[in-house]
Scaffold this motif. Sequence first.
Motif, PDB file in Angstrom:
ATOM      1  N   TYR A  53      46.663  -0.265  30.310  1.00 12.90           N
ATOM      2  CA  TYR A  53      47.432   0.988  30.381  1.00 12.90           C
ATOM      3  C   TYR A  53      47.010   2.004  29.325  1.00 12.90           C
ATOM      4  O   TYR A  53      47.377   3.173  29.389  1.00 12.90           O
TER       5      TYR A  53
ATOM      6  N   ILE B  98      44.528   4.348  27.124  1.00 12.12           N
ATOM      7  CA  ILE B  98      43.230   5.027  27.124  1.00 12.12           C
ATOM      8  C   ILE B  98      42.581   4.957  25.742  1.00 12.12           C
ATOM      9  O   ILE B  98      41.382   5.191  25.595  1.00 12.12           O
TER      10      ILE B  98
ATOM     11  N   LYS C 167      52.111  11.252  23.832  1.00 15.58           N
ATOM     12  CA  LYS C 167      51.457  10.917  25.097  1.00 15.58           C
ATOM     13  C   LYS C 167      49.987  11.325  25.058  1.00 15.58           C
ATOM     14  O   LYS C 167      49.654  12.441  24.660  1.00 15.58           O
TER      15      LYS C 167
ATOM     16  N   GLU D 138      45.009  11.591  30.236  1.00 17.17           N
ATOM     17  CA  GLU D 138      44.636  10.666  31.299  1.00 17.17           C
ATOM     18  C   GLU D 138      43.106  10.553  31.342  1.00 17.17           C
ATOM     19  O   GLU D 138      42.405  11.425  30.831  1.00 17.17           O
TER      20      GLU D 138
ATOM     21  N   LYS E 182      42.096   2.102  31.615  1.00 15.64           N
ATOM     22  CA  LYS E 182      41.895   3.538  31.410  1.00 15.64           C
ATOM     23  C   LYS E 182      40.707   3.878  30.509  1.00 15.64           C
ATOM     24  O   LYS E 182      40.227   5.012  30.534  1.00 15.64           O
TER      25      LYS E 182
END
Length: 368
Positions: free
Chosen positions: A52, A54, A139, A142, A309
């Motif tokens: 999960y 990156i 956060k 992506e 990721k």
Amino acid sequence: MIRIRLALLALLLMASVFGYSQNTANKWTEERIWEWYNKQPWLCGFNYIPAYAINYTAMWDKTTYDPAAIDRELALAEQSGMNTLRVVLQYAVYEDDPQYFLKTLDGFMKICEKHHIKFMPALFDDCSFGITPDPKVGKQPEPLKGWYAWAWSPSPGHSMVTDTTTYPKLEKYVKAVISRFKDDKRVILWDLYNEPTNGGLGTTTLPLLKKVISWAREINPSQPLSIGAFDNNQRLNDIITAHSDVITFHEYGNRETLLKTIDKYKKFKRPLINTEWMNRPFKSTIPDVLDVFYENKIGCTLWGLVNGKTQTELPWGHRPGDPEQKVWQHDLYHGDFKAYDSDEISLLTKLIKQSKTESYTKEHTHAH
């Protein structure tokens, strides 16, 4: 005036010698490190970053830390018999909330212990594969499809590495983390700094590296200390080999290259652990080289467990639009926990199982 200058120079020299002696005062003797190492099982494991995440900021950050996902993935690792994992910690997450970070680290170790896996933390990391050399909490981005380790986040970040005014903060971090777990049997060893000077920093990392060694030696944990050698920078490698209890190194080359690297480090008469390996296109594979580690009882942690990721199935430097490489570079499992190659897992499990039942001849002792 001349006398004053000479006196000041003498004080500076004394301080320098004292600082250096602090670096080496608590280094383990050959006898002590071999006694420790010969009590260990064959350390065979992996570099871990959850699918999960990156980057390591995402692994540890309040917004994304996921112990349930980690538990599932480490259960998968346990099935193969792997007994060691290596993880980079993130200073930025500690700085944001030290109490949270230490509590989360303890929780992570509980999951490792549940699955009979020893923990090898790396406190810092200079590697940078994307466009941002400094971490930011919260956060994370992506993935950018086709970009190897697109949003990788160094620790503490290149700006802090080169700014000596930040070192008091980093000292608090090093001492807080090591002090908290200095006698914790879940920690197998402290890897103080992953690939110092990498990511374009060069020798600007060396002052911090020396400080980190001193800070860790001041705490004097019950676990050994090491810094992984990863290239042919003699100045860096001299520091690493002078101050490591265990010689750890990275080698992604084929069998012949690996054997040459092992010979190079054997001369230091200390246990060896390869803390990064497995690059399938380079023939650094389980069928090609795992038996070398097994037969020599050299610890090894491959890269990595579950593909996610970070997109580390791609080759180093891969960018969007580059030709697709059919053979994965890293990782043992797909995101759905299906093995990339079941024969790899079978061989891995077989050798780990054999290592538990066979008694090794102690060929690498202080007497030799």
